[in-house]
Design an enzyme around this catalytic site. Sequence first.
Site, short mmCIF file in Angstrom:
data_model
loop_
_atom_site.label_atom_id
_atom_site.label_comp_id
_atom_site.label_asym_id
_atom_site.label_seq_id
_atom_site.Cartn_x
_atom_site.Cartn_y
_atom_site.Cartn_z
N LEU A 1 0.86 -1.17 0.00
CA LEU A 1 0.00 0.00 0.00
C LEU A 1 0.90 1.22 0.00
O LEU A 1 1.92 1.24 0.69
CB LEU A 1 -0.91 0.03 1.24
CG LEU A 1 -2.07 -0.97 1.29
CD1 LEU A 1 -2.79 -0.87 2.64
CD2 LEU A 1 -3.05 -0.75 0.16
N ASP A 2 0.54 2.24 -0.75
CA ASP A 2 1.32 3.47 -0.75
C ASP A 2 1.41 4.03 0.66
O ASP A 2 0.54 3.79 1.51
CB ASP A 2 0.67 4.53 -1.65
CG ASP A 2 0.56 4.07 -3.09
OD1 ASP A 2 1.44 3.31 -3.52
OD2 ASP A 2 -0.41 4.47 -3.76
#
Length: 262
Positions: free
Chosen positions: A119-120
């Site tokens: 996930l960013d």
Amino acid sequence: MSDTTDAESTGSASDDGIRLQKVLANRGVASRRVAEQMIVEGRVRVNGLVVTELGRRIHPETDLVDVDGTAIQLDESKRYVILNKPTGVVSSMSDDRGRPDLRQFTTEWDERLFNVGRLDADTSGLLVLTNDGDLAHVLAHPKFGVTKVYIAKVEGQVLPQTIQRLIKGVDLEDGRIAADKARLLDSSRGESLVELTLHSGKNRIVRRLMAEVGHPVVELVRRQFGPLHLGTLPVGAARELTTVERGALLTLSRRDGDTPTE
């Protein structure tokens, strides 16, 4: 005379393995008597084949068992953890730039865990941590098409025709991407909440999709990964999967992965 071996009575495996009903009872599937009934009724499979004889022995370290189509975890060395990743944390166990990473959430477990997918840093939500490489491969590889559900707060008022465009497909610089599902949850004060279901694993795919249709993302959270739901798990908290969740995850990995059937 009893046919129970000394190895069985002490709970350790003999050279011929452990009786199937004993393994099922030890893993909390059912009592040994009920497990025997399940076997006789043809509800138990070993390595993809139905087993009905009560004398069948297995090796929990290598054999794959499912009951009523749901996989049973036999290898107790495998760990499966769900994390509600906060924003500002990179999806890595070690960051060479010194940014906050995932190690702070794994101190409770002795095993060396790694994250499944990414996930960013500016995206929060569901991240799976495990030491099961085979399962991680199935969950993370795009060819298996594991779906993820995101809730995006975006700029502007999203219209029904925009939702339809997301479902029909949007051309990005690296190809055409279509959401498996999309729906508008809310729209007020110049912002909208959109739920997107995608199986694509491309980098920053939700942000790029929404920007392309004119609604840049303000906040983004992943709520679901395959059969796993974030539920009420607080931001920054991690927990082991329940028995039901593990079963669903292992069933998915065995269905979609290249697991042996013989």
